[in-house]
Scaffold this active site. Structure first.
Site, PDB file in Angstrom:
ATOM      1  N   ASP A  20       0.704  -1.193  -0.079  1.00  0.00           N
ATOM      2  CA  ASP A  20      -0.009  -0.070  -0.052  1.00  0.00           C
ATOM      3  C   ASP A  20       0.845   1.028   0.178  1.00  0.00           C
ATOM      4  OD1 ASP A  20      -2.213   1.269  -0.033  1.00  0.00           O
ATOM      5  OD2 ASP A  20      -2.665   0.882   2.118  1.00  0.00           O
ATOM      6  N   ASN A  49     -10.476  -3.314  -6.478  1.00  0.00           N
ATOM      7  CA  ASN A  49      -9.713  -2.274  -7.238  1.00  0.00           C
ATOM      8  C   ASN A  49     -10.262  -1.995  -8.439  1.00  0.00           C
ATOM      9  OD1 ASN A  49      -6.552  -3.601  -5.664  1.00  0.00           O
ATOM     10  ND2 ASN A  49      -7.799  -1.831  -5.232  1.00  0.00           N
TER      11      ASN A  49
HETATM   12  C1  FPP Z   1      -2.215  -0.034  -3.126  1.00  0.00           C
HETATM   13  O1  FPP Z   1      -1.717   1.269  -3.070  1.00  0.00           O
HETATM   14  C2  FPP Z   1      -1.635  -0.715  -4.351  1.00  0.00           C
HETATM   15  C3  FPP Z   1      -2.407  -1.437  -5.388  1.00  0.00           C
HETATM   16  C4  FPP Z   1      -3.753  -1.559  -5.414  1.00  0.00           C
HETATM   17  C5  FPP Z   1      -1.475  -2.096  -6.493  1.00  0.00           C
HETATM   18  C6  FPP Z   1      -0.298  -3.097  -5.801  1.00  0.00           C
HETATM   19  C7  FPP Z   1       0.527  -3.589  -7.056  1.00  0.00           C
HETATM   20  C8  FPP Z   1       1.774  -3.374  -7.236  1.00  0.00           C
HETATM   21  C9  FPP Z   1       2.683  -2.957  -6.370  1.00  0.00           C
HETATM   22  C10 FPP Z   1       2.186  -4.160  -8.434  1.00  0.00           C
HETATM   23  C11 FPP Z   1       3.018  -5.450  -7.868  1.00  0.00           C
HETATM   24  C12 FPP Z   1       3.431  -5.993  -9.240  1.00  0.00           C
HETATM   25  C13 FPP Z   1       3.474  -7.388  -9.378  1.00  0.00           C
HETATM   26  C14 FPP Z   1       4.048  -7.946 -10.685  1.00  0.00           C
HETATM   27  C15 FPP Z   1       2.910  -8.429  -8.513  1.00  0.00           C
HETATM   28  P1  FPP Z   1      -2.290   2.348  -3.369  1.00  0.00           P
HETATM   29  O2  FPP Z   1      -2.521   2.817  -4.907  1.00  0.00           O
HETATM   30  O3  FPP Z   1      -3.929   2.325  -2.948  1.00  0.00           O
HETATM   31  O4  FPP Z   1      -1.947   3.704  -2.683  1.00  0.00           O
HETATM   32  P2  FPP Z   1      -2.296   5.001  -1.949  1.00  0.00           P
HETATM   33  O5  FPP Z   1      -3.307   4.481  -0.776  1.00  0.00           O
HETATM   34  O6  FPP Z   1      -1.306   5.586  -1.446  1.00  0.00           O
HETATM   35  O7  FPP Z   1      -3.389   5.538  -2.983  1.00  0.00           O
END
Ligand code: FPP
Length: 243
Positions: free
Chosen positions: A20, A68
């Site tokens: 996250d 998501n």
């Molecule tokens: C949540 O942070 C993150 C996600 C919904 C995506 C996580 C995926 C990756 C890091 C890519 C992984 C790659 C592979 C190949 C498995 P957020 O975007 O909600 O963060 P925020 O709360 O700061 O908005």
């Protein structure tokens, strides 16, 4: 293998990571959210490899939840492309993949995923099935309640078909019918970015898990944070309801 791998007396067998804070990381830099995911994907690889070096046997990364899909189309597309990129790179025939030696498993709903991604997933699972050193679960299109609902339906069907009796249903029956069947439950679940919730991540499996929270954003997460988690884990007194 990285140099200077610290030794720990007690190692968790299974660590769950909620990746996250990518969006905030990008925003702080005036970048698009997808830039945060891209950086997060690099961290995912690095941390996976480091945990393998340390000797952890199972990892589960929360990459994309069933909720998501509600994000802007552009962000969803960028994430799907990141997953595809990673799996193409991981083609075992090139011999250069970063996922070699790791058994890759995707947990979550297959339905609804782009067809080309699905093909890459099936191929990666097939080609890495024989690796025994470590299992990496990627939770993609995953929702914990949906996982339990599926298990309940499958079990109900077995009862209906006369394959088992209602009185045969135990906790183990549920364990055997969820995505992580045959794997140990996560010993510790890691959530960075200052949020203190599970967000539908492994609700059944985490019944006795320890938790580790931090304000660090996932793209800033390093090997040193893993060391910190493992040092902290040495002090946890896991009683599983006993004394
Ligand atoms: C949540 O942070 C993150 C996600 C919904 C995506 C996580 C995926 C990756 C890091 C890519 C992984 C790659 C592979 C190949 C498995 P957020 O975007 O909600 O963060 P925020 O709360 O700061 O908005």
């Amino acid at each position: 293998m990285s140099d200077n791998i610290p030794q720990f007396e007690v190692l968790p067998q299974h660590i769950g990571f909620i990746m996250d804070g990518n969006g905030r990381w990008a925003k702080e830099r005036g970048l698009e959210r997808s830039a945060g995911h891209k950086e997060g994907a690099k961290v995912f690889r690095r941390i996976g490899e480091y945990c393998a070096d340390v000797g952890i046997k199972y990892l589960t990364f929360y990459a994309f939840s069933t909720e998501n899909w509600n994000r802007p189309k552009k962000e969803v597309l960028a994430l799907m492309n990141l997953f595809k990129e990673y799996l193409r790179e991981g083609d075992t025939r090139t011999g250069e993949n970063t996922i070699r030696q790791m058994r890759l498993r995707f947990i979550g709903e297959r339905e609804g995923l782009p067809k080309d991604l699905l093909k890459l997933i099936e191929k990666a699972e097939r080609e890495t099935a024989h690796y025994e050193k470590m299992t990496v679960n990627i939770a993609l299109n995953y929702g914990g309640r949906a996982e339990i609902t599926h298990a309940v339906k499958d079990i109900a069907q077995m009862v209906k078909d006369g394959k088992m009796d209602v009185s045969d249903i135990t906790e183990q029956t549920i364990c055997d019918n969820i995505y992580t069947a045959g794997q140990p439950d996560p010993d510790i679940i890691v959530r960075p970015s200052g949020e203190y919730r599970l967000s539908n991540f492994l609700p059944w499996q985490s019944a006795y898990s320890e938790f580790w929270f931090s304000n660090v954003l996932w793209p800033d997460f390093t090997e040193e944070h893993v060391n910190e988690i493992l040092r902290d884990y040495q002090k946890r007194n896991r009683r599983f309801g006993g004394v």
